[in-house]
Design a protein around this motif. Structure first.
Motif, short mmCIF file in Angstrom:
data_model
loop_
_atom_site.label_atom_id
_atom_site.label_comp_id
_atom_site.label_asym_id
_atom_site.label_seq_id
_atom_site.Cartn_x
_atom_site.Cartn_y
_atom_site.Cartn_z
N TYR A 16 0.79 -1.24 0.00
CA TYR A 16 0.00 0.00 0.00
C TYR A 16 0.82 1.28 0.00
N LEU A 17 2.13 1.21 0.27
CA LEU A 17 2.91 2.46 0.36
C LEU A 17 2.92 3.29 -0.92
N PRO A 18 3.15 2.68 -2.11
CA PRO A 18 3.15 3.50 -3.33
C PRO A 18 1.82 4.22 -3.54
N VAL A 19 0.74 3.56 -3.13
CA VAL A 19 -0.59 4.16 -3.29
C VAL A 19 -0.76 5.30 -2.30
N LEU A 20 -0.21 5.09 -1.10
CA LEU A 20 -0.27 6.13 -0.07
C LEU A 20 0.48 7.38 -0.54
N GLN A 21 1.55 7.16 -1.28
CA GLN A 21 2.32 8.29 -1.82
C GLN A 21 1.42 9.18 -2.69
N GLN A 22 0.57 8.54 -3.49
CA GLN A 22 -0.38 9.30 -4.32
C GLN A 22 -1.30 10.15 -3.45
N LEU A 23 -1.79 9.53 -2.38
CA LEU A 23 -2.69 10.25 -1.48
C LEU A 23 -1.98 11.44 -0.85
N ILE A 24 -0.73 11.23 -0.43
CA ILE A 24 0.02 12.30 0.23
C ILE A 24 0.27 13.46 -0.75
N VAL A 25 0.59 13.12 -1.98
CA VAL A 25 0.79 14.17 -3.00
C VAL A 25 -0.52 14.93 -3.20
#
Lengths: 216, 216
Positions: free
Chosen positions: A194-203
């Motif tokens: 889930y981390l790469p997806v979380l990166q999208q959310l954070i951006v």
């Protein structure tokens, strides 16, 4: 091959599985993932991240009210009476690249929507507080009928929660989740990375969700 | 006067005290603070911060391995056999103004130094991991003989820990703590208002501890 965590602890990916087997649950270890709980899958991802020092995210222990403890001679203390308490927060938190990460895991068998009754009021309050402190609060939903996983930001939950308070629907339609949440593609290991997806959310959050259309 | 948390829960500052009384401990509620544990004091500060939405920091539940649960009819589930597990992390974590906060509380009766045996290897590992992810890791030490409290950054602990590994002393001298740690002045309520002191640490960290001399 023996793999150890940075803290020296032996890495045993099948430990949660072994525990489940001990509890008498039948487990299937094929890639189809049958029988694995969402909690198992998230723990697997967190172990993977911890081992590689990618992120430090732990599940909090189950809160228990301890009433009676006995101390048998030459043995460890035994808790003889205790009760489950209601958690006041979410189940998972930690830090990733300077971001405070805070989430809960929810599963639904529904094919059409996510029922809001799966979230407790105190969890909404906690996620609101975290968001105010510039933490990243969300839930991971597994739609078990489709085996599809989504990171649903607190902001999306909040909108639905407020609508419900105004007499509108008590669930988030699956179509809304497909549109406004961030899907976690499943892979071999860890199953839900889930981390790469979380990166999208954070951006998206850093742009006040303006760039949501572009990100998705 | 009834005070409620933002989540609607009744605010009962004396709850931990009541629990301790139930356990048969004698408590003294005068300002002299006799009998209050460091944990009580940190919980008091965290409750204060939570109530005012200044920071969201919780103590993690005690990890317990549950072996046997009974379900008496018409009653809540009762845990009949469980064991204490060793925590793999520190006791407190949360978020403050975008910073991930992670710490443990330690007390010593020594008047001359802080014995490093008070910290477990897995806690050092955890604090190291948190620091690598740009979280803020530290311990709060109470020197009970003087009733003085310090925020000791992980970086200071690490230096002492490495020296110990090279055969040097197994404790941090009080004079080093006075010089390199951040003292928390005690006040009326909350007794240890550690956030302003933490701010100093965060500023020093952001300058790579260069400005330490100035900050102190």
């Amino acid at each position: 091959m023996t793999i150890r965590y940075p803290n020296g602890k032996l890495y045993t990916p099948a430990s949660s599985v072994a525990k489940a087997e001990k509890q008498g649950k039948t487990k299937d270890f094929s890639f189809s993932n049958r029988g694995k709980t969402l909690e198992d899958e998230i723990n697997e991802a967190n172990d993977y991240y911890l081992e590689r020092r990618l992120a430090i995210i732990h599940k909090k222990p189950v809160p228990v009210q301890i009433v009676k403890v006995e101390y048998p001679s030459r043995s460890a203390a035994v808790i003889k009476e205790a009760y489950f308490r209601t958690p006041s927060t979410t189940d998972y938190n930690g830090v990733w690249n300077g971001h405070y990460i805070d989430f809960d895991a929810k599963e639904t068998a529904s094919k059409t929507s996510f029922p809001l009754k799966n979230i407790h009021t105190h969890q909404m309050t906690h996620m609101q507080q975290v968001t105010e402190q510039n933490g990243v609060a969300f839930i991971i939903i597994r739609f078990s009928a489709f085996e599809r996983y989504f990171i649903v930001p607190y902001e999306v939950l909040q909108k639905a929660w407020q609508a419900m308070a105004h007499g509108e629907r008590k669930s988030i339609p699956f179509s809304t989740i497909e549109k406004e949440a961030y899907e976690i593609p499943t892979s071999y290991y860890p199953r839900i990375d889930y981390l790469p997806v979380l990166q999208q959310l954070i951006v998206a959050k850093s742009h006040g969700f303006e760039s949501e259309e572009i990100v998705e």
